[in-house]
Write a protein that holds these residues in place. Sequence first.
Motif, PDB file in Angstrom:
ATOM      1  N   MET A 222       0.858  -1.188   0.000  1.00 52.13           N
ATOM      2  CA  MET A 222       0.000   0.000   0.000  1.00 52.13           C
ATOM      3  C   MET A 222       0.896   1.239   0.000  1.00 52.13           C
ATOM      4  SD  MET A 222      -2.914   0.872   2.868  1.00 52.13           S
ATOM      5  CE  MET A 222      -1.813   1.443   4.163  1.00 52.13           C
ATOM      6  N   GLU A 223       0.816   2.031  -1.057  1.00 54.68           N
ATOM      7  CA  GLU A 223       1.612   3.266  -1.155  1.00 54.68           C
ATOM      8  C   GLU A 223       0.816   4.417  -0.566  1.00 54.68           C
ATOM      9  OE1 GLU A 223       2.709   4.065  -5.220  1.00 54.68           O
ATOM     10  OE2 GLU A 223       3.553   2.089  -5.511  1.00 54.68           O
ATOM     11  N   CYS A 224       1.492   5.276   0.209  1.00 51.89           N
ATOM     12  CA  CYS A 224       0.799   6.387   0.868  1.00 51.89           C
ATOM     13  C   CYS A 224       1.551   7.699   0.694  1.00 51.89           C
ATOM     14  CB  CYS A 224       0.698   6.159   2.375  1.00 51.89           C
ATOM     15  SG  CYS A 224      -0.073   4.626   2.861  1.00 51.89           S
ATOM     16  N   VAL A 233      -3.884   7.185   1.299  1.00 48.54           N
ATOM     17  CA  VAL A 233      -3.431   6.072   0.454  1.00 48.54           C
ATOM     18  C   VAL A 233      -3.371   6.507  -1.014  1.00 48.54           C
ATOM     19  CG1 VAL A 233      -3.995   3.750  -0.365  1.00 48.54           C
ATOM     20  CG2 VAL A 233      -4.219   4.316   2.057  1.00 48.54           C
ATOM     21  N   ASN A 234      -2.257   6.241  -1.671  1.00 50.61           N
ATOM     22  CA  ASN A 234      -2.129   6.512  -3.108  1.00 50.61           C
ATOM     23  C   ASN A 234      -2.655   5.331  -3.907  1.00 50.61           C
ATOM     24  OD1 ASN A 234      -1.340   7.243  -5.732  1.00 50.61           O
ATOM     25  ND2 ASN A 234       0.771   6.557  -5.399  1.00 50.61           N
ATOM     26  N   GLU A 235      -2.031   4.173  -3.742  1.00 51.13           N
ATOM     27  CA  GLU A 235      -2.504   3.010  -4.504  1.00 51.13           C
ATOM     28  C   GLU A 235      -2.073   1.714  -3.854  1.00 51.13           C
ATOM     29  OE1 GLU A 235      -0.966   2.397  -8.415  1.00 51.13           O
ATOM     30  OE2 GLU A 235       1.114   2.628  -7.786  1.00 51.13           O
ATOM     31  N   LEU A 236      -2.684   0.634  -4.332  1.00 51.99           N
ATOM     32  CA  LEU A 236      -2.416  -0.703  -3.810  1.00 51.99           C
ATOM     33  C   LEU A 236      -1.731  -1.539  -4.877  1.00 51.99           C
ATOM     34  CD1 LEU A 236      -6.019  -1.339  -2.424  1.00 51.99           C
ATOM     35  CD2 LEU A 236      -4.009  -0.670  -1.074  1.00 51.99           C
TER      36      LEU A 236
HETATM   37 MG    MG Z   1       2.758   3.721  -7.385  1.00 46.91          MG
END
Ligand code: MG
Length: 352
Positions: A222-224, A233-236
């Motif tokens: 999980m990118e934050c 949260v940006n993306e998974l």
């Molecule tokens: Mg990314």
Amino acid sequence: LPRIVVAGNGQLGQMLQQAGAPMQLEVMPVDPNGDIELGLRPDDVITVEIEHWSDSVSGLQLKQHPNFRNAEALYAVIDRQRQKALLDRLQVPTSPWVSLEAGDLQAQLESVGDKVIVKRRRGGYDGRGQWRWQQGDEPEAEWAGECIAEAMIPFSHEVSLVGARNAAGEKVFYPLTRNWHENGILRASVANLSVSAEQQKSAEEWLGRIMDDEGYIGVMAMECFVVDGKLLVNELAPRVHNSGHWTQEGSAISQFQLHLRALADLPLITPPVEGMSVMYNLLGRNWKPEWLQVPGVHVHWYGKEIRPGRKVGHVNICRPDAGSLIDSLKALQALVDDEDKVVFDWSIGQLQ
Ligand code: MG
Ligand code: ATP
Ligand code: MG
């Protein structure tokens, strides 16, 4: 133990295979776009290292295998619109967004903010399939139906959480990793910085909630963004992740081994992390044998053809504490190409 078949035969599949080797756990990366009979066995367990492939002969065998794992999570995550909707449904904070539809694009873009990032719903990675838009720019007609738009977030830095869940629903996590992206591509990560207990707790709670909801088995990342000390949260990524590569030598249980443990239903324990690590991505450059003189340096080369900007390997630098890690980073900085010295300035800056 089951054989683990990986859809995709790039570096992630290769590193999963390396992680299985000490236990003689067989990991077989395959090309999911091939037109060959893969000879899958009924007790194989199927996992992925990529998110998109064709309905080829091989692709269908993988997808239709009874032990194909995480179909539900993949369905939700491979399309950014569905992924954002999942985060909203689970009340996981994420940047304001809309799905761009035919009609007044300007108004739709404005509804998320003055500065917007438009992202193709499917197939983007390493910052590809993204456009920046701000007031005054002409929207592109082809964005409609194909893209989401999200507010540009003025983050202070980026972090990611890598965790795993097994069939029994047990979950374990690494400490939050700090990441530096340039032009959408990961240049370096720093691990085991002291992070606020509150950030770590929220991140684990959210990723845990997502994995539980999807009945997920294996490693997920999980990118934050960090904004005013809070996470968004940006993306998974429903797989092992570049920001978790430091765990190969920075933890006694790498993210690759952790993924295999979850898939093969081997004991899942919290991965021990003692020292500190930096992961430096090799983007379109070769490594040099003299780097190996530097204490704590571990080279991972993917055996791919070198092309400008292409991820062809990474280097983990792992030491017991920040001081010795800085020493190693300075020593390695003197040996890398000039264009990459900035990566070490950034990394050292995070450790001071
Ligand atoms: Mg990314
Ligand atoms: P990956 O290779 O990680 O899958 P990707 O192509 O899917 O990357 P994103 O993670 O969505 O792309 O974006 C890449 C980078 O662009 C982010 O790590 C961040 O640095 C920047 N970025 C993306 N979305 C935003 C945003 N809403 N606000 C500010 N920066 C952003
Ligand atoms: Mg992505």
